[in-house]
Scaffold this active site. Structure first.
Site, PDB file in Angstrom:
ATOM      1  CD1 TRP A   1      -9.715 -54.245 -68.918  1.00 33.73           C
ATOM      2  CD2 TRP A   1     -11.788 -54.874 -68.391  1.00 33.73           C
ATOM      3  NE1 TRP A   1     -10.579 -53.256 -69.312  1.00 33.73           N
ATOM      4  CE2 TRP A   1     -11.856 -53.614 -69.004  1.00 33.73           C
ATOM      5  CE3 TRP A   1     -12.981 -55.472 -67.972  1.00 33.73           C
ATOM      6  CZ2 TRP A   1     -13.062 -52.940 -69.218  1.00 33.73           C
ATOM      7  CZ3 TRP A   1     -14.182 -54.792 -68.195  1.00 33.73           C
ATOM      8  CH2 TRP A   1     -14.211 -53.538 -68.807  1.00 33.73           C
TER       9      TRP A   1
ATOM     10  CG  HIS B   1     -17.195 -45.371 -77.984  1.00 31.64           C
ATOM     11  ND1 HIS B   1     -18.098 -44.565 -77.363  1.00 31.64           N
ATOM     12  CD2 HIS B   1     -16.671 -46.129 -77.006  1.00 31.64           C
ATOM     13  CE1 HIS B   1     -18.103 -44.821 -76.060  1.00 31.64           C
ATOM     14  NE2 HIS B   1     -17.240 -45.767 -75.828  1.00 31.64           N
TER      15      HIS B   1
ATOM     16  CB  SER C   1     -25.637 -35.210 -56.516  1.00 34.31           C
ATOM     17  OG  SER C   1     -25.145 -35.304 -57.828  1.00 34.31           O
TER      18      SER C   1
ATOM     19  CB  THR D   1     -21.099 -35.989 -69.202  1.00 36.27           C
ATOM     20  OG1 THR D   1     -21.573 -37.216 -69.749  1.00 36.27           O
ATOM     21  CG2 THR D   1     -20.093 -36.292 -68.117  1.00 36.27           C
TER      22      THR D   1
ATOM     23  CG  HIS E   1      -4.585 -53.563 -62.235  1.00 35.52           C
ATOM     24  ND1 HIS E   1      -4.652 -52.991 -60.981  1.00 35.52           N
ATOM     25  CD2 HIS E   1      -4.820 -52.551 -63.113  1.00 35.52           C
ATOM     26  CE1 HIS E   1      -4.904 -51.694 -61.106  1.00 35.52           C
ATOM     27  NE2 HIS E   1      -5.023 -51.401 -62.387  1.00 35.52           N
TER      28      HIS E   1
ATOM     29  CB  SER F   1     -22.710 -61.655 -57.026  1.00 36.73           C
ATOM     30  OG  SER F   1     -22.590 -60.554 -56.169  1.00 36.73           O
ATOM     31  CB  SER F   2     -23.799 -57.989 -60.704  1.00 40.01           C
ATOM     32  OG  SER F   2     -22.482 -57.693 -60.378  1.00 40.01           O
TER      33      SER F   2
ATOM     34  CD  GLU G   1     -19.086 -53.349 -65.334  1.00 44.54           C
ATOM     35  OE1 GLU G   1     -20.204 -53.881 -65.304  1.00 44.54           O
ATOM     36  OE2 GLU G   1     -18.360 -53.194 -64.343  1.00 44.54           O
TER      37      GLU G   1
ATOM     38  CG  ASP H   1     -32.534 -55.075 -43.838  1.00 41.15           C
ATOM     39  OD1 ASP H   1     -31.945 -55.117 -44.931  1.00 41.15           O
ATOM     40  OD2 ASP H   1     -32.063 -55.538 -42.787  1.00 41.15           O
TER      41      ASP H   1
ATOM     42  CE  LYS I   1     -24.978 -36.381 -62.843  1.00 39.08           C
ATOM     43  NZ  LYS I   1     -26.420 -36.419 -62.604  1.00 39.08           N
TER      44      LYS I   1
ATOM     45  NE  ARG J   1      -5.245 -50.736 -72.805  1.00 34.26           N
ATOM     46  CZ  ARG J   1      -6.562 -50.993 -72.652  1.00 34.26           C
ATOM     47  NH1 ARG J   1      -7.405 -50.727 -73.629  1.00 34.26           N
ATOM     48  NH2 ARG J   1      -7.015 -51.501 -71.538  1.00 34.26           N
TER      49      ARG J   1
END
Lengths: 375, 539
Positions: free
Chosen positions: B149, B310, B276, B336, B84, B177-178, B263, B113, B339, B458
Site C-alpha cells: 500500500w 521514521h 472523548s 498522546t 487490503h 474526494s477527501s 495520514e 446541514d 490524552k 512482513r
C-alpha cells in the site's frame, strides 16, 4: 512437520505455544557488540512501556471495578487539575530524555564505519543476493550469487520441510571472525533490504545508492536473515545467510578462491578447443539455463523457447551472444552478462550452438564475448 | 448564517413551519444533498469496503495458516496485501470518519446541514467509481497493484503491472474526494456554529475533525503529486524515481511519508474525538482536561509533519537526520500520553456503566495505548533496525488501526445509532459483538509482536518454520474477528428494523446539542440556530 492439522492439534498448540516457544517470544541478543546494545535498548524501552502500562491500566481497572454505577458509586464532577496535567507532561518527558541518551550513543556507535579490515559489496537482485569481495587482486571481480536453496518440493508441500526451510542458500556469504567487515549495499533493480538479525544490522539496498554497514563478529557460525523490503513476487524467497569462519579458516578459503579466480582470469584470454568449450558449456548450461530451456534444449514453449534448430542457435553468432548478455526485456530471459564471465558466456553459447544435434560450425571464444560486451 | 440558508431554502417551495423529507427511491441517494443521507452513504460504503478488505485479509491469513504455499501464489498474495491495505485505509477507515462527520458535525454545532451540500454529494459519489476502478485491476492481465500500500518506486513504476495507471487514477479520485470533504468540514465548522458555541466550547469530535481536515488538505495534494510523478515516470519517460535516469527512489519515500505520516493521524484524531464523547457519557462525569485535550490534538497534528522519515530509518540517512527524526518521534508520546491520562482521569471517580459503546471505547484506550507503546519502541532508531519491516510493525499499526481507529468507529455507530435511527440496538448482541471482536483482535495481532521480534519479515507469503505456531494462532484470531463483524451487521439491521424506540437523550450521561434533538433527528437538523446551554458543551 505439520502437514495435517487436527482440531486437537490446534488446541494443544494454543495452550503449549507460549511455553514451548519461550525463547522465541523476544528479540535475540545476537552475537555482536552492536546487537547486544540494541537488545539492551529494546529491553529498556520495553520495560518502560510495561511499567507505564501497569500504572495506567492499573488505575483504569481499579476505577472500572470500584467506580461503577452498579457498585453504587456516585460520580464526582471535577474536570481538571493543572498540577496533575503538568505532572503527566513533565514525567514522561524526563523518561524520554533518559531513553534518548543511550539510544543516541548506540546510534553513533553504529555509524562508526571507518577502519575496516575488508569490504564486501552486497547487491540485491530480484530475487537473490550478489556478494563481491572488493579487496581482491583482480579488479574486484571475485564474487558470487547467493540464491535460495530450499527445493520447490518443500515449498509446494510435496516433501517434508528441512530445518532451515527458506533460510538456506546455495552460496553463503563468508566472513572472518574478529575483523571489521564493511558492507556496501546497493541493488540492481528494485529496493531490497539486507538484514542479519544476529548482527543487529539492516539496511535498504537501493538502486543507484550505496549504503554502508559494518560488523565485527566474534562467534563463528551460520547466521540467517531475510530480505526485508517488499521487492516483488519472490520477496519471501531471498534469504540472507552469512557464514562466519575462524580467521585462519577464512584465510585458507579466501586464498583458495583467489587461486580459482586467477585460473578464471586466465581463461578469459585463452583459446579453447571445441571439446573444452562443450564440457565447460554443458556445466554452465546445467546451472543457469536448463531450468527454463530444459536439459534437452527443447524448452517449454511458448514461455521458454526451444533451442533446438531455432533461429537463435543457427543464425549469426554475435546476435546469439548479445541475446545472452542482454537478456530479453519483458521476458524471463535475464541479462546474463551481469551474472556470468566471458569464459562462461562463450562456452555456453558454443554449447548451445553445437549440442542436441545443432551444428552451427563456428566457435565462440571468451574474447569474442569480451569484444561484444565492450570490455 | 444558518438563518440565511434556512430562509433561502424554504422560500421557494415550502412553508416555514414544517420540514420536508427526502425524495423517494434511488433518486434520494443519487441526488441527495442532505448531510444525513450522505453520511449514511459514506457509512454503508465504508462498511462494504470493510468486508471486501476483510476478505482479502482472510485470504492472507489462510495462506499464512501454515508454512508452505497452499492456496494462492506469491504474485496474488502480494496483490492481496496491497489491496487490503489500500482498501482499509482509503475505503474503510477514512470514508467511515467522513460519514460520521457528515452525520454529526451539523448536529453538534447546531447547523441545519453541511456548508456545501452539493459538493458533499460529489465527494461521496466519486468514491464508488474510484474503488470500482481500483478493484477492477485485480481482473486485468498482469493483475492489480502488487507493490504494497506504500507503493515504493521503482517497484510501483518500472516494475509495476500495467494496471498501475488505473491505480494512479483511482488514488487521484480518492484524493479529490477527501479534499472536497475536508473543505466542506472546515467551512461547516468555522461558519455554521450556533451563536454562543465558541471554538473552545466545541465538542471534541468537532475539534478533532477540524484539525484532521486541515491535515487532509495539507497532505492529499502531496500524495497526488507523488502518483503524478509515477505516472510521468511510467508513461512520459521522466526519471523522478528512476536511478538509471538520475532520479532517486528514496525521494519517493520522502514524498510518500510526508503524506503518509499525517495520514495515519488523519485516521486516529477523529477517533480521539469520539472516545472523548463516549467515556464522559458513560462515566457520568465531565471530560477531564478539555483544554489540554484540544492542545494535545493540535500538537500531535503539528508533530505529524516533522516525523515522516521514521518510516525510513533503514534507507541510509545521515546520522543527524536519524537523530532528528528519532527525537521528534519520541516527542509524540507526550501529547498522546496526555490524552490517555485524561481519559483515565475522566473514568476515575465516575459512576460508570458498560454499554457496548463504552466497552469499545475502553478497549480503544487500552489497545490503542498498547499500539502507542510499540510505536514508542519503534521510535528508538537502533532498535527500529531490528523491528523495521517485520511483523512487529504489522502488529503495531494494526493495534492502532483496528482496535484503535476501527473500534472507535464501531463505538460511534453504537453510541449515535439511537440518534440516527430513533431505535435502540440489541444490547446483548452488541456486547457479544464486542467480546468476539475484542478476543479476535488480540488473538490475531498480539502474537504478531512475537513473530516480528523473532525475525519474520512482513509481506511474505511463506515463512520459516520457527514462525509457524504464532502464525497459526494469528490466523485463527483473524477468522474470529472477521466473522464477528457479521454480528455487527446483524445488530445494525436488526436495530433499524426491530429496535425499540429511543429517547431524545438516549444515554442519560450524554452531552451535546445532538441530544437536544428528537430521535431520530429531523431531516434538517437545526432549522433555527439553537441556544447553546452550558450543560451541553464540553469546555
Amino acid at each position: 512437520m505439520k502437514q495435517k492439522i487436527s482440531f486437537v492439534g490446534i488446541l494443544l498448540g494454543l495452550i503449549s505455544a507460549p511455553l514451548a516457544l519461550a525463547d522465541q517470544l523476544n528479540m535475540r541478543r545476537g552475537v555482536t557488540d552492536i546487537s547486544g546494545q540494541v537488545y539492551d535498548l529494546h529491553m529498556t524501552i520495553l520495560w518502560i512501556c510495561i511499567a507505564m502500562g501497569v500504572v495506567v491500566f492499573g488505575v483504569m481497572f481499579w476505577s472500572i471495578i470500584h467506580h461503577r454505577r452498579s457498585a453504587g458509586h456516585e460520580a464526582a464532577q471535577f474536570h481538571g487539575s493543572t498540577k496533575l496535567e503538568l505532572t503527566w507532561t513533565i514525567v514522561p518527558t524526563l523518561i524520554l530524555v533518559a531513553m534518548a541518551i543511550p539510544a543516541t550513543q548506540t546510534l553513533i556507535a553504529m555509524y562508526d564505519t571507518g577502519g575496516e579490515d575488508m569490504t564486501v559489496e552486497v547487491r540485491g537482485y530480484q530475487w537473490k543476493w550478489q556478494y563481491k569481495y572488493l579487496d581482491d587482486d583482480y579488479n574486484n571481480t571475485f564474487g558470487f550469487f547467493s540464491t535460495l536453496a530450499t527445493p520447490q518440493d518443500e515449498i509446494r508441500n510435496q516433501s517434508n520441510k528441512g530445518e532451515h526451510y527458506l533460510l538456506e542458500v546455495d552460496n553463503a556469504l563468508r566472513i572472518p571472525t574478529n575483523r571489521k567487515v564493511r558492507f556496501l549495499i546497493t541493488a540492481e533493480d528494485v529496493i531490497h533490504a539486507w538484514w542479519v538479525p544476529d548482527f543487529g544490522i539492516k539496511r535498504d539496498a537501493i538502486p543507484g545508492m550505496l549504503n554502508e554497514l559494518w560488523t565485527i563478529v566474534e562467534e563463528p557460525g551460520v547466521y540467517r536473515g531475510q530480505c526485508t523490503e517488499l521487492c516483488g513476487k519472490d520477496h519471501g524467497f531471498m534469504p540472507v545467510v552469512v557464514e562466519v569462519l575462524e580467521e585462519a579458516e577464512f584465510d585458507a578459503w579466501y586464498a583458495q578462491e583467489m587461486a580459482n579466480e586467477s585460473i578464471r582470469q586466465e581463461a578469459l584470454s585463452k583459446t579453447f578447443t571445441h571439446e573444452e568449450l562443450m564440457a565447460q558449456g554443458e556445466e554452465v548450461y546445467g546451472t543457469f539455463c536448463a531450468s527454463c530451456h530444459q536439459p534437452n534444449g527443447q524448452g517449454l514453449p511458448p514461455v521458454f523457447p526451444s533451442l533446438v534448430g531455432t533461429t537463435v542457435v543457427t543464425g549469426p553468432r554475435d546476435e546469439h551472444i548479445k541475446l545472452v548478455i542482454d537478456g530479453v526485456n519483458g521476458s524471463a530471459m535475464q541479462a546474463f552478462g551481469k551474472q556470468l564471465d566471458a569464459a562462461q558466456l562463450g562456452a555456453v553459447v558454443h554449447y548451445e550452438r553445437h549440442a542436441w544435434g545443432n551444428n552451427a560450425g563456428d566457435i565462440t571464444q571468451p574474447r569474442d564475448v569480451l569484444e561484444l560486451s565492450g570490455q | 448564517m444558518s438563518e440565511v440558508i434556512h430562509a433561502g431554502h424554504q422560500d421557494s417551495d415550502h412553508g416555514s413551519d414544517h420540514d420536508h423529507g427526502p425524495d423517494k427511491g434511488l433518486a434520494r441517494w443519487l441526488f441527495t444533498t442532505n448531510h444525513k443521507d450522505i453520511g449514511t452513504l459514506y457509512l454503508w460504503f465504508s462498511f462494504a469496503m470493510l468486508f471486501i478488505g476483510g476478505i482479502m485479509a482472510l485470504v492472507i491469513r489462510t495462506e499464512l495458516f501454515q508454512p508452505g504455499l497452499q492456496f494462492v501464489d506469491p504474485a496474488f498474495f502480494n496483490q492481496m496485501t496491497t489491496n487490503h491495505g489500500l482498501i482499509m485505509v482509503f475505503g474503510a477507515i477514512m470514508p467511515a470518519f467522513v460519514g460520521l462527520a457528515n452525520w454529526l458535525l451539523p448536529m453538534q454545532v447546531g447547523a441545519p446541514d453541511m456548508a456545501l451540500p452539493r459538493m458533499n454529494n460529489l465527494s461521496f459519489w466519486i468514491l464508488p467509481f474510484a474503488f470500482g476502478m481500483m478493484l477492477s485491476t485485480l481482473f486485468m492481465e498482469g493483475g492489480g497493484p502488487n507493490f504494497g500500500w506504500t507503493f515504493y518506486a521503482p517497484l510501483s513504476t518500472t516494475y509495476a503491472p500495467d494496471s498501475v495507471t488505473f491505480f494512479i487514477f483511482a488514488v487521484h479520485m480518492m484524493g479529490a474526494s477527501s479534499i472536497m470533504g475536508s473543505i466542506n468540514i472546515i467551512a461547516t465548522i468555522l461558519n455554521m456554529r450556533a451563536p454562543g458555541m465558541t471554538l473552545m466550547k466545541m465538542p471534541l469530535f468537532v475539534w478533532t475533525w477540524l484539525i484532521t481536515a486541515y491535515l487532509l488538505i495539507a497532505v492529499m495534494p502531496v500524495l497526488a503529486g507523488a502518483v503524478t510523478m509515477m505516472l510521468f515516470d511510467i508513461h512520459f519517460g521522466t526519471s523522478f524515481f528512476n536511478a538509471a535516469g538520475g532520479g532517486d527512489p528514496v525521494m519517493f519515500q520522502h514524498i510518500f511519508w510526508f503524506f503518509g505520516h499525517p495520514e495515519v493521524y488523519i485516521m486516529i484524531l477523529p477517533a480521539f474525538g469520539i472516545v472523548s464523547h463516549i467515556i464522559p457519557a458513560f462515566a457520568r462525569k465531565p471530560l477531564f482536561g478539555y483544554d489540554s485535550m484540544v492542545y494535545a490534538v493540535a500538537s500531535i497534528a503539528f508533530l505529524s509533519f516533522i516525523v515522516w522519515a521514521h518510516h525510513m530509518f533503514t534507507v541510509g540517512m545521515p546520522l543527524a537526520g536519524q537523530l532528528f527524526f528519532m527525537y521528534s518521534t519520541m516527542l509524540i508520546a507526550i501529547p498522546t500520553g496526555v490524552k490517555v491520562f485524561n481519559w483515565t482521569a475522566t473514568m476515575w471517580q465516575g459512576s460508570m456503566s458498560f454499554e457496548t459503546p463504552m466497552l469499545f471505547a475502553i478497549a480503544f484506550v487500552v489497545l490503542f495505548t498498547i499500539g502507542g507503546f510499540s510505536g514508542l519502541m519503534l521510535a528508538i532508531t537502533p532498535a527500529d533496525y531490528q523491528y523495521h519491516d517485520t511483523y512487529f510493525v504489522v502488529a503495531h499499526f494494526h493495534y492502532v488501526l483496528v482496535p484503535g481507529a476501527l473500534f472507535s468507529i464501531i463505538a460511534a455507530v453504537y453510541f449515535w445509532f439511537p440518534k440516527w435511527t430513533g431505535k435502540m440496538y440489541n444490547e446483548t448482541m452488541g456486547k457479544a459483538h464486542f467480546w468476539l471482536s475484542f478476543i479476535g483482535v488480540n488473538v490475531t495481532f498480539f502474537p504478531q509482536h512475537f513473530s516480528g521480534l523473532a525475525g519474520m519479515p512482513r509481506r511474505i507469503p511463506d515463512y520459516a518454520l520457527q514462525f509457524a505456531d504464532f502464525n497459526m494462532i494469528s490466523s485463527i484470531g483473524a477468522f474470529i474477528f472477521g466473522f464477528s463483524q457479521l454480528v455487527f451487521l446483524y445488530v445494525i439491521i436488526h436495530g433499524i428494523r426491530k429496535g425499540k424506540p429511543a429517547k431524545a437523550r438516549a444515554w442519560e450521561g450524554a452531552r451535546g446539542l445532538e441530544w437536544t434533538l428528537p430521535s431520530p433527528a429531523p431531516y434538517h437538523s437545526f432549522t433555527q440556530p439553537p441556544h447553546v446551554p452550558d450543560a451541553e458543551v464540553q469546555g
